[in-house]
Write a protein that holds these residues in place. Structure first.
Motif, PDB file in Angstrom:
ATOM      1  N   ARG A 611      25.047  33.578  43.110  1.00  0.00           N
ATOM      2  CA  ARG A 611      26.001  33.026  42.209  1.00  0.00           C
ATOM      3  C   ARG A 611      26.452  34.114  41.437  1.00  0.00           C
ATOM      4  NH1 ARG A 611      23.321  29.685  37.075  1.00  0.00           N
ATOM      5  NH2 ARG A 611      23.511  28.439  38.953  1.00  0.00           N
ATOM      6  N   ALA A 612      25.952  35.618  41.777  1.00  0.00           N
ATOM      7  CA  ALA A 612      26.757  36.901  41.360  1.00  0.00           C
ATOM      8  C   ALA A 612      27.783  36.993  42.162  1.00  0.00           C
ATOM      9  CB  ALA A 612      25.584  37.826  41.077  1.00  0.00           C
ATOM     10  N   ALA A 613      27.590  36.784  43.417  1.00  0.00           N
ATOM     11  CA  ALA A 613      28.737  37.042  44.482  1.00  0.00           C
ATOM     12  C   ALA A 613      30.076  36.216  44.209  1.00  0.00           C
ATOM     13  CB  ALA A 613      28.164  37.334  45.865  1.00  0.00           C
ATOM     14  N   ALA A 614      29.725  35.010  44.125  1.00  0.00           N
ATOM     15  CA  ALA A 614      30.449  33.757  43.722  1.00  0.00           C
ATOM     16  C   ALA A 614      31.300  34.103  42.472  1.00  0.00           C
ATOM     17  CB  ALA A 614      29.750  32.232  43.613  1.00  0.00           C
ATOM     18  N   ASP A 615      30.716  34.693  41.545  1.00  0.00           N
ATOM     19  CA  ASP A 615      31.288  34.777  40.138  1.00  0.00           C
ATOM     20  C   ASP A 615      32.277  36.051  40.226  1.00  0.00           C
ATOM     21  OD1 ASP A 615      29.945  32.720  38.976  1.00  0.00           O
ATOM     22  OD2 ASP A 615      28.553  34.097  37.950  1.00  0.00           O
ATOM     23  N   GLY A 616      31.873  37.156  41.088  1.00  0.00           N
ATOM     24  CA  GLY A 616      32.659  38.321  41.299  1.00  0.00           C
ATOM     25  C   GLY A 616      33.753  37.670  42.183  1.00  0.00           C
ATOM     26  N   ALA A 617      33.784  37.042  43.364  1.00  0.00           N
ATOM     27  CA  ALA A 617      34.792  36.642  44.200  1.00  0.00           C
ATOM     28  C   ALA A 617      35.642  35.816  43.412  1.00  0.00           C
ATOM     29  CB  ALA A 617      34.148  36.108  45.251  1.00  0.00           C
ATOM     30  N   GLY A 618      35.312  35.216  42.896  1.00  0.00           N
ATOM     31  CA  GLY A 618      36.322  34.114  41.920  1.00  0.00           C
ATOM     32  C   GLY A 618      36.939  35.012  40.770  1.00  0.00           C
ATOM     33  N   HIS A 619      36.399  35.840  40.144  1.00  0.00           N
ATOM     34  CA  HIS A 619      37.119  36.836  39.416  1.00  0.00           C
ATOM     35  C   HIS A 619      38.457  37.735  40.192  1.00  0.00           C
ATOM     36  CE1 HIS A 619      37.986  40.452  37.015  1.00  0.00           C
ATOM     37  NE2 HIS A 619      38.264  39.593  36.113  1.00  0.00           N
ATOM     38  N   ALA A 620      37.896  38.112  41.372  1.00  0.00           N
ATOM     39  CA  ALA A 620      38.709  38.888  42.077  1.00  0.00           C
ATOM     40  C   ALA A 620      40.109  38.023  42.554  1.00  0.00           C
ATOM     41  CB  ALA A 620      38.278  39.577  43.299  1.00  0.00           C
ATOM     42  N   LEU A 621      39.799  36.677  42.975  1.00  0.00           N
ATOM     43  CA  LEU A 621      40.906  35.952  43.393  1.00  0.00           C
ATOM     44  C   LEU A 621      41.576  35.603  42.165  1.00  0.00           C
ATOM     45  CD1 LEU A 621      39.229  33.876  46.161  1.00  0.00           C
ATOM     46  CD2 LEU A 621      40.854  35.815  46.645  1.00  0.00           C
ATOM     47  N   ALA A 622      40.987  35.419  41.030  1.00  0.00           N
ATOM     48  CA  ALA A 622      41.858  34.956  39.948  1.00  0.00           C
ATOM     49  C   ALA A 622      42.740  36.051  39.562  1.00  0.00           C
ATOM     50  CB  ALA A 622      40.889  34.902  38.694  1.00  0.00           C
ATOM     51  N   GLN A 623      42.311  37.186  39.590  1.00  0.00           N
ATOM     52  CA  GLN A 623      43.259  38.422  39.419  1.00  0.00           C
ATOM     53  C   GLN A 623      44.480  38.568  40.413  1.00  0.00           C
ATOM     54  OE1 GLN A 623      42.980  40.671  36.706  1.00  0.00           O
ATOM     55  NE2 GLN A 623      41.603  38.917  36.114  1.00  0.00           N
ATOM     56  N   LEU A 624      44.127  38.217  41.677  1.00  0.00           N
ATOM     57  CA  LEU A 624      45.062  38.128  42.582  1.00  0.00           C
ATOM     58  C   LEU A 624      46.181  37.309  42.286  1.00  0.00           C
ATOM     59  CD1 LEU A 624      45.893  39.400  45.484  1.00  0.00           C
ATOM     60  CD2 LEU A 624      44.553  37.380  46.620  1.00  0.00           C
ATOM     61  N   ALA A 625      45.925  36.007  41.967  1.00  0.00           N
ATOM     62  CA  ALA A 625      46.882  35.111  41.563  1.00  0.00           C
ATOM     63  C   ALA A 625      47.690  35.679  40.312  1.00  0.00           C
ATOM     64  CB  ALA A 625      46.304  33.666  41.397  1.00  0.00           C
ATOM     65  N   ARG A 626      46.827  36.098  39.537  1.00  0.00           N
ATOM     66  CA  ARG A 626      47.665  36.577  38.281  1.00  0.00           C
ATOM     67  C   ARG A 626      48.555  37.684  38.584  1.00  0.00           C
ATOM     68  NH1 ARG A 626      47.506  40.470  34.297  1.00  0.00           N
ATOM     69  NH2 ARG A 626      46.276  41.961  35.502  1.00  0.00           N
ATOM     70  N   VAL A 627      48.226  38.467  39.163  1.00  0.00           N
ATOM     71  CA  VAL A 627      49.114  39.529  39.599  1.00  0.00           C
ATOM     72  C   VAL A 627      50.591  39.166  40.413  1.00  0.00           C
ATOM     73  CG1 VAL A 627      49.646  41.799  41.196  1.00  0.00           C
ATOM     74  CG2 VAL A 627      47.389  41.400  39.793  1.00  0.00           C
ATOM     75  N   ALA A 628      50.206  38.134  41.299  1.00  0.00           N
ATOM     76  CA  ALA A 628      51.394  37.468  41.916  1.00  0.00           C
ATOM     77  C   ALA A 628      52.260  36.827  40.802  1.00  0.00           C
ATOM     78  CB  ALA A 628      50.726  36.531  43.008  1.00  0.00           C
ATOM     79  N   MET A 629      51.500  35.987  39.630  1.00  0.00           N
ATOM     80  CA  MET A 629      52.325  35.498  38.966  1.00  0.00           C
ATOM     81  C   MET A 629      53.119  36.546  38.057  1.00  0.00           C
ATOM     82  SD  MET A 629      50.919  33.375  35.533  1.00  0.00           S
ATOM     83  CE  MET A 629      50.106  35.210  35.180  1.00  0.00           C
ATOM     84  N   LEU A 630      52.529  37.753  37.770  1.00  0.00           N
ATOM     85  CA  LEU A 630      53.417  38.905  37.133  1.00  0.00           C
ATOM     86  C   LEU A 630      54.621  39.169  37.845  1.00  0.00           C
ATOM     87  CD1 LEU A 630      50.672  41.053  35.886  1.00  0.00           C
ATOM     88  CD2 LEU A 630      51.647  39.438  34.457  1.00  0.00           C
ATOM     89  N   LEU A 631      54.510  39.325  39.206  1.00  0.00           N
ATOM     90  CA  LEU A 631      55.556  39.726  40.132  1.00  0.00           C
ATOM     91  C   LEU A 631      56.552  38.513  40.008  1.00  0.00           C
ATOM     92  CD1 LEU A 631      53.605  41.478  43.208  1.00  0.00           C
ATOM     93  CD2 LEU A 631      54.945  42.549  41.383  1.00  0.00           C
ATOM     94  N   GLU A 632      56.328  37.148  40.202  1.00  0.00           N
ATOM     95  CA  GLU A 632      57.126  36.113  40.132  1.00  0.00           C
ATOM     96  C   GLU A 632      57.882  36.138  38.650  1.00  0.00           C
ATOM     97  OE1 GLU A 632      57.237  31.236  40.017  1.00  0.00           O
ATOM     98  OE2 GLU A 632      55.336  32.481  40.383  1.00  0.00           O
TER      99      GLU A 632
END
Length: 722
Positions: A611-632
């Motif tokens: 669960r800890a790994a899943a939460d951390g991975a989910g947070h990282a991918l959410a940040q990846l999409a957020r940065v791509a959105m900022l660039l867009e």
């Protein structure tokens, strides 16, 4: 999670009564249609036909409550017609036990596969099988069976006609979906004041997108305030994020940050006002202080660079939101800048006044699509196929056991199983507990009423209608509450048809318990756990995010050509590839979140992804999409120079995330050396004068990927500890 804890959690979930907004007028309309059908049937044909026709009207009304964007009359007609066909076909084979058992297996298997096309179709198909088991016992000849089937279809027609003649909150579901999206963005704006990198769940925007799909006829009748506002809402979100982000926007503290906080608070107030107006169908009453904060000329003197551009776009977008919510705008957001997705809200046909809309496919055109979808699930690793096999085995076994037991009315057991079984563990177990608990309470109440009042045929029918009204009223508050009303409804309805309540009630309790037990045992014996598939879901999300980021970065390498005439800031440019990648990333994220929620209640070890790994991975991918959105949000305008090296970076992102996704599936550590090497070229002057926003964003993309790798690197160690 252990089996004992899983059973406790699912039982608690099944018996929970949620606080939901009740819709009494819609409940009254459904009960009125049921009363009309029962009254006509009793007068013209007698109690037996009245009972079967009541099932048709009852089920048709339930169909209109489903979370579907199809017109409610269509849902009622489809439900009534499909139940009529099921009932008549079932009766034709009812006198031949082996043939009826084969038909039951086929019908149940198809209803299980129907879940692949969506929950609305799955619920209607499952209900048809369950009710067919009851209604086939009522006719005595083929002619009577045809009459019963016709009256069942008539019940659907009546409910559809009442929806047309007495509409309640026209476009209410679409209004709520759009208002929820705007309210979610208002909450996001307020959270950004205190947390500049606050997360945002795209589910409300995806729901609003589904709600916006309409037919050509609906597009001509759609209220003006529903035209185009969704497209504007799509473009507001990245502007809010880019304005608040400390890496691309303004420093974490100081006069600029104070000004940004003021703008975000004003944006939240304006978006909330627009949401309330759209939900209620009233004029927008925007707070004057918020409008003044957005219009003050001080913003241009305080903010600079990307932050100033974002503030200007935010002010223009919110002005368009207010204008469109008033029903006065074109819905195209003219002059609002490039915003998120560029073409958001422009991915459909043309409605009234040239306003874009998302076209909705007709039901006949969806039949081959549904068949292809169901056929695609015929593979060994499909959870939908496993559900279809489970529910078929349980329904046939329950039917045989119910017939073998000396209780009579053996169809109660398979009917219960079909109604409670769902493709995932938590819903199946929760509904089984809720079904039995609701049955006990409902039967007890019905027994008390029957013993006290001894109702005749018409009185039993009237009480059944009251029970149906109560069910329609509370059905969205929880399955247990709805089953209390359903149990009482069936007792009174069959009592109206002449069934002795003293015989049917004890049998119903015992056979309901048997059906629920069979459903729960089947999932334990032949499960479709979500937990082992979490890595695959995570890999799919990584791939989708990588494609989105690569599509955005590629547009810096090759800025689009001239804008459409009369549009400012490149508004007319083609960003269809970015839009498609964004939607794919959102769908993958929601699929991951749904899978994670289902896995949380399963009695299965994490198998390599804690669960800890899943939460951390989910947070990282959410940040990846957020940065791509900022660039867009900061894509270069018309006529901007090409950014050297952006094309190579886009290719590196795409290849690295695809290879990383394979590593995630194979339980290997993902690596981003190609992306890291490309950024090193930028820092080594191999790429002269890179765009500052893109350079900062590229670093943030790599940081998010590194965060993902770190989260997954801990998974094996945590597995050993577990």
């Amino acid at each position: 999670m252990s089996w004992l804890r899983a059973l406790k959690e699912t039982a608690r979930s099944g018996l929970t009564i949620e606080r939901r907004r009740l819709e009494p007028l819609i409940a009254v309309r459904g009960a009125a249609g049921l009363a009309l059908v029962i009254g006509v049937s009793l007068t013209l044909f007698g109690p037996a036909v009245a009972a079967s026709s009541a099932f048709g009207a009852f089920q048709a009304a339930i169909a209109t409550f489903q979370r579907s964007w199809r017109p409610r009359p269509v849902l009622a007609l489809v439900s009534g017609a499909s139940l009529a066909v099921s009932t008549f076909t079932g009766y034709l084979t009812g006198s031949h036990p082996a043939l009826f058992l084969a038909l039951l297996a086929l019908w149940t298997f198809l209803s299980g596969l129907a879940w692949a096309t969506g929950p609305t179709v799955g619920i209607i198909a499952s209900s048809n099988v369950a009710i067919m088991l009851v209604t086939v016992t009522l006719p005595a000849s083929v002619a009577e069976a045809a009459g019963h089937a016709a009256m069942i279809a008539f019940g659907g027609v009546v409910q559809a006609a009442l929806v047309v003649l007495f509409p309640v909150r026209r476009w209410g579901a679409q209004r709520d979906a759009l208002a929820d999206a705007l309210a979610a963005e208002a909450d996001y704006a307020r959270r950004l004041r205190h947390d500049p990198v606050a997360p945002f769940d795209p589910q409300p925007l995806m729901t609003a997108r589904l709600a916006a799909a309409v037919s050509e006829r609906q597009a001509r009748r759609r209220p003006a305030e529903l035209h185009g506002t969704r497209g504007l809402a799509e473009r507001v979100r990245p502007v809010l994020a880019s304005l608040a982000d400390p890496a691309i926007g303004v420093p974490a503290e100081g006069p600029e940050r104070d000004r940004v906080r003021e703008l975000l608070a004003a944006a939240g107030s304006v978006l909330d006002a627009a949401a309330r107006a759209i939900r209620q169908g009233e004029p927008v009453k925007a707070p004057p202080a918020a409008l003044a904060a957005l219009r003050t000329p001080d913003t241009g003197a305080i903010l600079h660079g990307p932050a100033r551009r974002a503030a200007t776009r935010l002010s223009a977008l919110l002005a368009d939101v207010l204008e469109t919510a008033q029903g006065q705008g074109t819905g195209e957001g003219g002059g609002a800048g490039t915003g998120a997705g560029g073409g958001a809200g422009q991915d459909g046909g043309k409605g009234r006044g040239g306003d874009p809309h998302r076209p909705r496919a007709t039901l006949p055109s969806l039949v081959p699509v549904a068949l292809r979808t169901m056929r695609a699930e015929l593979r060994a690793d499909s959870p939908v196929l496993r559900h279809a096999v489970r529910v078929t085995a349980v329904a046939t076994t329950g039917y045989l056991l119910g017939g073998a037991l000396p209780l009579g009315h053996g169809y109660w057991a398979p009917m219960t199983s079909v109604m409670v079984m769902r493709p995932d563990f938590s819903q199946t177990y929760a509904r089984s507990v809720a079904r039995f608990g609701g049955t006990l309470v409902g039967v007890a109440l019905a027994t008390a009423v029957v013993r006290a009042a001894h109702p005749d045929t018409y009185t039993s029918g009237a009480i059944a209608v009251v029970c149906a009204f109560a069910m329609y009223l509370v059905m969205r508050t929880g399955y247990a509450a709805a089953n209390v009303c359903i149990s009482a409804y069936v007792v009174f309805l069959l009592g109206m048809a002449g069934t002795d309540w003293s015989q049917s009630v004890p049998e119903r309790v015992v056979l309901t318990l048997l059906g629920g037990f069979l459903a729960m045992a089947a999932y334990a014996v032949y499960p479709a756990w979500e937990t082992p598939r979490l890595r695959t879901r995570l890999a799919d999300w990584l791939t989708a995010d990588g494609r989105y980021a690569a599509a955005v970065v590629a547009h810096y390498a090759d800025p689009p050509g001239a804008a459409a005439e009369g549009r400012a800031g490149g508004e007319g440019r083609d960003l269809s590839d970015v839009r498609a990648a964004l939607l794919g990333a959102r769908e993958a994220r929601i699929a991951w979140q749904d899978a994670l929620a289902r896995a949380a209640d399963e009695p299965v070890r994490h198998r390599g992804l804690s669960r800890a790994a899943a939460d951390g991975a989910g947070h990282a991918l959410a940040q990846l999409a957020r940065v791509a959105m900022l660039l867009e949000a900061h894509l270069p305008d018309r006529g901007a120079a090409r950014v050297p090296g952006a094309a190579r970076l886009a290719d590196a992102l795409r290849r690295s995330t695809e290879e990383g996704a394979r590593a995630v599936r194979e339980r290997r550590a993902p690596a981003w050396e190609e992306v890291r090497a490309e950024l090193a070229r930028w820092d080594g002057d191999a790429v002269p004068d890179p765009d500052p926003v893109l350079r900062k964003g590229a670093g943030l993309l790599l940081a998010a990927l590194d965060e993902l790798a770190e989260a997954l690197a801990d998974a094996p160690a945590e597995r050993a500890k577990g």
